[in-house]
Design a protein around this motif. Structure first.
Motif, mmCIF file in Angstrom:
data_model
loop_
_atom_site.group_PDB
_atom_site.id
_atom_site.type_symbol
_atom_site.label_atom_id
_atom_site.label_comp_id
_atom_site.label_asym_id
_atom_site.label_seq_id
_atom_site.Cartn_x
_atom_site.Cartn_y
_atom_site.Cartn_z
ATOM 1 N N GLU A 1 93.181 -23.717 -12.499
ATOM 2 C CA GLU A 1 93.984 -23.694 -13.729
ATOM 3 C C GLU A 1 93.401 -24.564 -14.850
ATOM 4 O O GLU A 1 93.365 -24.123 -16.004
ATOM 5 C CB GLU A 1 95.434 -24.086 -13.376
ATOM 6 C CG GLU A 1 96.400 -23.994 -14.510
ATOM 7 C CD GLU A 1 96.683 -25.362 -15.119
ATOM 8 O OE1 GLU A 1 97.141 -25.396 -16.257
ATOM 9 O OE2 GLU A 1 96.421 -26.384 -14.447
ATOM 10 N N PRO A 2 92.899 -25.780 -14.541
ATOM 11 C CA PRO A 2 92.348 -26.582 -15.643
ATOM 12 C C PRO A 2 90.999 -26.074 -16.151
ATOM 13 O O PRO A 2 90.610 -26.391 -17.269
ATOM 14 C CB PRO A 2 92.152 -27.972 -15.018
ATOM 15 C CG PRO A 2 92.883 -27.944 -13.729
ATOM 16 C CD PRO A 2 92.928 -26.528 -13.276
ATOM 17 N N LEU A 3 90.292 -25.308 -15.331
ATOM 18 C CA LEU A 3 88.920 -24.932 -15.690
ATOM 19 C C LEU A 3 88.848 -23.586 -16.405
ATOM 20 O O LEU A 3 87.957 -23.360 -17.217
ATOM 21 C CB LEU A 3 88.034 -24.867 -14.437
ATOM 22 C CG LEU A 3 87.882 -26.162 -13.625
ATOM 23 C CD1 LEU A 3 87.037 -25.907 -12.379
ATOM 24 C CD2 LEU A 3 87.253 -27.266 -14.470
ATOM 25 N N ASP B 1 88.773 -15.825 -19.097
ATOM 26 C CA ASP B 1 87.828 -15.945 -17.986
ATOM 27 C C ASP B 1 88.226 -15.025 -16.825
ATOM 28 O O ASP B 1 89.297 -14.426 -16.844
ATOM 29 C CB ASP B 1 87.792 -17.404 -17.505
ATOM 30 C CG ASP B 1 87.458 -18.353 -18.647
ATOM 31 O OD1 ASP B 1 86.490 -18.067 -19.383
ATOM 32 O OD2 ASP B 1 88.182 -19.358 -18.830
ATOM 33 N N ALA B 2 87.349 -14.956 -15.811
ATOM 34 C CA ALA B 2 87.613 -14.071 -14.672
ATOM 35 C C ALA B 2 87.261 -14.772 -13.368
ATOM 36 O O ALA B 2 86.279 -15.511 -13.296
ATOM 37 C CB ALA B 2 86.795 -12.792 -14.810
ATOM 38 N N ILE C 1 94.120 -18.491 -2.861
ATOM 39 C CA ILE C 1 94.946 -17.427 -3.434
ATOM 40 C C ILE C 1 96.024 -18.043 -4.324
ATOM 41 O O ILE C 1 96.238 -17.612 -5.461
ATOM 42 C CB ILE C 1 95.568 -16.572 -2.305
ATOM 43 C CG1 ILE C 1 94.442 -15.859 -1.547
ATOM 44 C CG2 ILE C 1 96.585 -15.580 -2.861
ATOM 45 C CD1 ILE C 1 94.889 -15.165 -0.289
ATOM 46 N N ASP C 2 96.671 -19.088 -3.840
ATOM 47 C CA ASP C 2 97.711 -19.749 -4.644
ATOM 48 C C ASP C 2 97.113 -20.363 -5.905
ATOM 49 O O ASP C 2 97.693 -20.273 -6.988
ATOM 50 C CB ASP C 2 98.416 -20.838 -3.831
ATOM 51 C CG ASP C 2 99.395 -20.251 -2.820
ATOM 52 O OD1 ASP C 2 99.392 -19.015 -2.654
ATOM 53 O OD2 ASP C 2 100.156 -21.023 -2.213
ATOM 54 N N GLY C 3 95.969 -21.011 -5.761
ATOM 55 C CA GLY C 3 95.316 -21.638 -6.909
ATOM 56 C C GLY C 3 94.983 -20.612 -7.978
ATOM 57 O O GLY C 3 95.164 -20.866 -9.177
ATOM 58 N N ILE C 4 94.514 -19.453 -7.553
ATOM 59 C CA ILE C 4 94.170 -18.396 -8.509
ATOM 60 C C ILE C 4 95.434 -17.878 -9.191
ATOM 61 O O ILE C 4 95.445 -17.601 -10.385
ATOM 62 C CB ILE C 4 93.388 -17.267 -7.801
ATOM 63 C CG1 ILE C 4 92.006 -17.800 -7.353
ATOM 64 C CG2 ILE C 4 93.214 -16.054 -8.708
ATOM 65 C CD1 ILE C 4 91.210 -16.848 -6.486
ATOM 66 N N CYS D 1 96.570 -19.836 -12.160
ATOM 67 C CA CYS D 1 95.599 -19.902 -13.248
ATOM 68 C C CYS D 1 95.693 -18.623 -14.071
ATOM 69 O O CYS D 1 96.018 -17.564 -13.556
ATOM 70 C CB CYS D 1 94.220 -20.063 -12.609
ATOM 71 S SG CYS D 1 92.840 -19.682 -13.647
ATOM 72 N N LYS D 2 95.424 -18.724 -15.360
ATOM 73 C CA LYS D 2 95.635 -17.565 -16.241
ATOM 74 C C LYS D 2 94.420 -16.646 -16.332
ATOM 75 O O LYS D 2 94.460 -15.640 -17.036
ATOM 76 C CB LYS D 2 96.045 -18.047 -17.628
ATOM 77 C CG LYS D 2 97.413 -18.728 -17.641
ATOM 78 C CD LYS D 2 98.043 -18.719 -19.007
ATOM 79 C CE LYS D 2 99.516 -19.115 -18.953
ATOM 80 N NZ LYS D 2 99.729 -20.488 -18.412
#
Ligand SMILES: *Cc1c(COP(=O)(O)O)cnc(C)c1O
Length: 400
Positions: A124-126, A131-132, A144-147, A150-151
């Protein structure tokens, strides 16, 4: 209203139970190790041979690790009662970050309470909406949760399928993206398969993508000096995440290692880092000693891989169907869920602690008992376990 809610939960739990998916926990009354004593198993005061821990180097009850933890406790106290940026950073936290970075060949590293937090806070911060992220379909739940948090746009490729990975990268290119990040486990823990890092890094270069590898099941023992799957394949990846909860002592803690700008950004912005407690000092001093052990010799790694060879050979000679590979995860393929459950239960009666895995954790019809080797196991343990597998396999009709 609330009664209805609790009824609803109970019903869902009963359903899980009916489907054979309800997970229970066995209380161990000894330290984690090659043999563990189980509360309900008074018949075996000597314990059962443990083949299901991630204790790859046998450090979980290693005297040097315990001594280092005690020293940390005495010298630095029990807890930090603070996040890192308020008053939760001791010199040892910074030492451990530098040591991890050096060990992994990265600019810097940042500690988290667990690798689950590291992975859920990484993306999320990066990365943003421009982005993709291109992610392996069998990646760990925390990736999976981290993705999800993230937007960035999400793309998924069939696990280890390099043709599909390239297709996804082409789609990303067509759709446009400022930054592309490929995310993969270094080792897929249900099979013990290694990510195809040579091909992944080649594709990353072709499509100008970053590569992030979660090396939880590799750091400390895969590759020369135990630096993990990139060093095993002699390739370079951009970002590594890992755990202190497996080979590096088995307690708790995670980290991200990578370029300075990445680590600096995470230190400012990663939510599980900013809003969660600092690691206990004794865990940090023990992890420093785990790195000493890993970096100063190959004895434990040699023992681990010798055990893995011996164990694979033994099971193969008995006639079991294994997932082939070189990793100390050795899955014994059985097919049906019931069979895996029954055999695991029988093995436990025979004094061997293993875990059965079945749908939905693995595909239907591919139920298995996943065994894991440890440097802490000796030949007596392995012969005892082979004997039990022979008995249980014959009784289940898996072996003739
Ligand atoms: C174990 C594991 C994690 C979680 O690590 P913790 O430090 O226990 O939170 C994350 N990713 C992978 C691939 C793992 O195997």
């Amino acid at each position: 209203m609330t009664a209805q809610f609790y009824d609803h939960l109970s019903e869902a739990l009963e359903n899980l139970n009916h489907q054979g998916l309800y997970k229970t926990e066995r209380p161990i009354i000894s330290p984690q190790g090659n043999r563990v004593r189980i509360a309900a198993n008074r018949l075996r005061p000597g314990g059962v041979v443990n083949l299901c821990a991630n204790n790859y180097l046998g450090l979980a009850d290693h005297p040097k690790i315990i001594a280092a933890a005690k020293k940390g406790l005495d010298q630095y106290g029990y807890g930090m009662a603070s996040v890192r940026f308020i008053c939760g950073t001791q010199d040892i936290h910074q030492q451990l970050e530098k040591r991890l970075a050096n060990f992994l060949g990265k600019d810097d590293a940042i500690l988290f309470a667990a690798c689950f937090d590291a992975n859920s806070g990484l993306f999320e911060p990066l990365l943003g909406p421009d982005d993709a992220i291109v992610s392996d379909s069998l990646n760990h739940a925390s990736i999976i949760d981290g993705i999800r948090l993230c937007k960035a746009k999400r793309y998924r490729y069939q696990s280890a399928d390099m043709t599909d990975l390239e297709q996804q990268l082409q789609t990303v290119r067509t759709n446009g993206a400022r930054t592309i990040m490929i995310a993969t486990d270094g080792v897929f823990s249900m099979d013990g398969y290694l990510a195809k890092l040579p091909e992944i890094t080649r594709l990353a270069r072709r499509y100008d993508a970053l590569v992030m590898v979660d090396d939880c099941h590799a750091t400390g023992f895969m590759g020369p000096r135990g630096a993990g799957t990139p060093s095993h394949f002699d390739v370079n990846v951009d970002i590594l995440t890992g755990t202190l909860g497996k080979a590096l002592g088995g307690a708790i803690g995670g980290y991200i290692a990578g370029p300075q700008a990445v680590v600096d950004t995470l230190r400012q912005k990663a939510r599980p880092y900013l809003f969660s407690n600092s690691l206990p000092p004794m865990v940090v001093t023990a992890a420093l000693t785990a790195l000493d052990i890993v970096e100063t010799g190959d004895a434990l790694r040699s023992q681990l891989f010798e055990n893995a060879r011996y164990w694979r050979d033994g099971l193969t000679q008995l006639g079991f169907d294994l997932r082939l590979g070189e990793h100390p995860i050795v899955p014994v393929m059985l097919g049906e869920a019931k069979l895996a459950q029954q055999m695991a239960a029988h093995l436990f009666e025979l004094g061997v602690y293993v875990s059965g895995f079945f749908y939905p954790v693995v595909p239907k019809g591919q139920a298995r008992i996943r065994t894991q080797m440890s440097a802490g196991l000796n030949q007596g343990d392995l012969d005892f376990a082979l004997n039990a597998f022979e008995k249980a396999g014959k009784q289940a009709g898996v072996l003739s």
